[in-house]
Design a protein around this motif. Structure first.
Motif, PDB file in Angstrom:
ATOM      1  N   GLY A  82      46.644   1.618-100.089  1.00  0.00           N
ATOM      2  CA  GLY A  82      48.260   1.714 -99.980  1.00  0.00           C
ATOM      3  C   GLY A  82      48.617   2.817 -99.042  1.00  0.00           C
ATOM      4  N   GLY A  83      48.092   4.098 -99.651  1.00  0.00           N
ATOM      5  CA  GLY A  83      48.472   5.284 -98.653  1.00  0.00           C
ATOM      6  C   GLY A  83      47.930   5.042 -97.363  1.00  0.00           C
ATOM      7  N   GLY A  84      46.661   4.672 -97.222  1.00  0.00           N
ATOM      8  CA  GLY A  84      45.956   4.674 -95.802  1.00  0.00           C
ATOM      9  C   GLY A  84      46.411   3.599 -94.978  1.00  0.00           C
ATOM     10  N   ILE A  85      47.210   2.511 -95.575  1.00  0.00           N
ATOM     11  CA  ILE A  85      47.933   1.570 -94.802  1.00  0.00           C
ATOM     12  C   ILE A  85      49.101   2.157 -94.330  1.00  0.00           C
ATOM     13  N   LEU A  86      49.737   2.793 -95.049  1.00  0.00           N
ATOM     14  CA  LEU A  86      51.305   3.355 -94.813  1.00  0.00           C
ATOM     15  C   LEU A  86      50.785   4.633 -93.769  1.00  0.00           C
ATOM     16  N   ASN A  87      49.936   5.192 -93.928  1.00  0.00           N
ATOM     17  CA  ASN A  87      49.563   6.378 -92.771  1.00  0.00           C
ATOM     18  C   ASN A  87      49.338   5.616 -91.754  1.00  0.00           C
ATOM     19  N   MET A  88      48.687   4.651 -91.224  1.00  0.00           N
ATOM     20  CA  MET A  88      48.460   4.078 -90.155  1.00  0.00           C
ATOM     21  C   MET A  88      49.725   3.501 -89.680  1.00  0.00           C
ATOM     22  N   MET A  89      50.414   2.913 -90.438  1.00  0.00           N
ATOM     23  CA  MET A  89      51.816   2.105 -90.015  1.00  0.00           C
ATOM     24  C   MET A  89      52.699   3.411 -89.464  1.00  0.00           C
ATOM     25  N   ASN A  90      52.624   4.335 -89.966  1.00  0.00           N
ATOM     26  CA  ASN A  90      53.534   5.671 -89.523  1.00  0.00           C
ATOM     27  C   ASN A  90      53.046   6.087 -88.106  1.00  0.00           C
ATOM     28  N   SER A  91      51.997   5.784 -87.698  1.00  0.00           N
ATOM     29  CA  SER A  91      51.442   6.190 -86.422  1.00  0.00           C
ATOM     30  C   SER A  91      51.953   5.053 -85.491  1.00  0.00           C
ATOM     31  N   SER A  92      52.609   4.081 -85.662  1.00  0.00           N
ATOM     32  CA  SER A  92      52.865   3.038 -84.881  1.00  0.00           C
ATOM     33  C   SER A  92      54.399   2.632 -84.833  1.00  0.00           C
ATOM     34  N   GLN A  93      54.677   2.104 -83.693  1.00  0.00           N
ATOM     35  CA  GLN A  93      56.163   1.731 -83.447  1.00  0.00           C
ATOM     36  C   GLN A  93      56.228   0.080 -84.058  1.00  0.00           C
ATOM     37  N   GLU A  94      55.242  -0.385 -84.437  1.00  0.00           N
ATOM     38  CA  GLU A  94      55.312  -1.948 -84.667  1.00  0.00           C
ATOM     39  C   GLU A  94      55.825  -2.082 -86.179  1.00  0.00           C
ATOM     40  N   ASN A  95      56.268  -3.294 -86.642  1.00  0.00           N
ATOM     41  CA  ASN A  95      56.777  -3.455 -87.972  1.00  0.00           C
ATOM     42  C   ASN A  95      55.727  -4.293 -88.895  1.00  0.00           C
ATOM     43  N   ASN A  96      54.882  -5.316 -87.864  1.00  0.00           N
ATOM     44  CA  ASN A  96      54.333  -6.103 -88.601  1.00  0.00           C
ATOM     45  C   ASN A  96      52.787  -5.971 -88.239  1.00  0.00           C
ATOM     46  N   PHE A  97      51.878  -5.984 -89.435  1.00  0.00           N
ATOM     47  CA  PHE A  97      50.508  -5.739 -89.189  1.00  0.00           C
ATOM     48  C   PHE A  97      49.456  -6.609 -89.804  1.00  0.00           C
ATOM     49  N   LEU A  98      48.501  -6.917 -89.119  1.00  0.00           N
ATOM     50  CA  LEU A  98      47.516  -7.754 -89.588  1.00  0.00           C
ATOM     51  C   LEU A  98      46.386  -6.913 -90.189  1.00  0.00           C
TER      52      LEU A  98
END
Length: 230
Positions: free
Chosen positions: A89-105
């Motif tokens: 969970g933390g790893g996914i959130l950390n990556m999401m925070n490095s992107s302007q996208e909202n939806n991720f595969l």
């Protein structure tokens, strides 16, 4: 609408595959002389995804060197977990925070991915956007698992996941998540199942059934059996 960025989870220790993972991170183990990570990247390329982010922690330099050597045609960024491993969970959130996208595969490379999954992932993505949902997990009936000792994770009825006595479906390691699901979380060590469990309580965890045979590196025994089977 479509997804532009895929995330691959590559930070774990791979303890169930010791001693192979003492010097090689699990994503760089090979099936048919191709690493698990390369299989995953090739599948993502077949989906016409524009960007990949990979999180690293354990043996991170090996993964970095592998990516430099391969020089894939798709844009790949490495996002390090930092001083402490972040869990899924933390790893996914950390990556999401490095992107302007909202939806991720999102992929777990423990599964032996191939391009046969491409069609179903595109259908899953279409369902995700047409139903205007914020999550969906690709699952497979446990009867299709190479490792017949794997227990099911969920039950699936009308694209909704639940947990009960049957739990005939296994999570494949592929999911689509919206960043808004993480609003109440900070970047820290927590499993993605924390978010799944919250969604289960609200009957808002979605699933999509895949019917490919399922090959997953559960442990050293299964990995050796997979090598013999190829």
């Amino acid at each position: 609408m479509r997804i532009n960025t895929a995330l691959i989870l590559c930070a774990g220790y791979g303890e169930r595959l010791l001693p192979l993972t003492l010097e090689n991170p699990k994503p760089l183990l090979k099936i048919n002389d191709v690493t698990l990570l390369e299989n995953c990247i090739q599948l993502i390329e077949s989906l016409n995804i524009k960007k990949i982010m990979i999180n690293t922690f354990y043996l991170k330099n090996e993964i970095k060197d592998f990516l430099k050597k391969k020089n894939f045609d798709i844009e790949i960024r490495i996002i390090e977990d930092g001083n402490n491993i972040l869990n899924t969970g933390g790893g996914i959130l950390n990556m999401m925070n490095s992107s302007q996208e909202n939806n991720f595969l999102i992929f777990n490379p423990d599964t032996v991915w191939n391009e046969n999954y491409s069609g179903d992932i595109k259908k899953m993505e279409k369902f995700y956007f047409s139903e205007k949902i914020k999550n969906i997990l690709m699952v497979v009936n446990k009867d299709l698992s190479f490792d017949n000792n794997l227990n099911g994770d969920f039950n699936l009825i009308n694209n909704k996941l639940a947990k009960n006595k049957e739990n005939d479906f296994i999570y494949t390691g592929c999911q689509i998540l919206n960043k808004n699901l993480f609003k109440k979380f900070e970047v820290s060590n927590f499993p993605i199942s924390d978010i799944w469990n919250s969604l289960l309580k609200e009957n808002k965890l979605y699933g999509y059934e895949n019917k490919n045979n399922f090959y997953h590196l559960t442990n050293l025994k299964i990995y050796n059996e997979l090598l013999k089977n190829q």
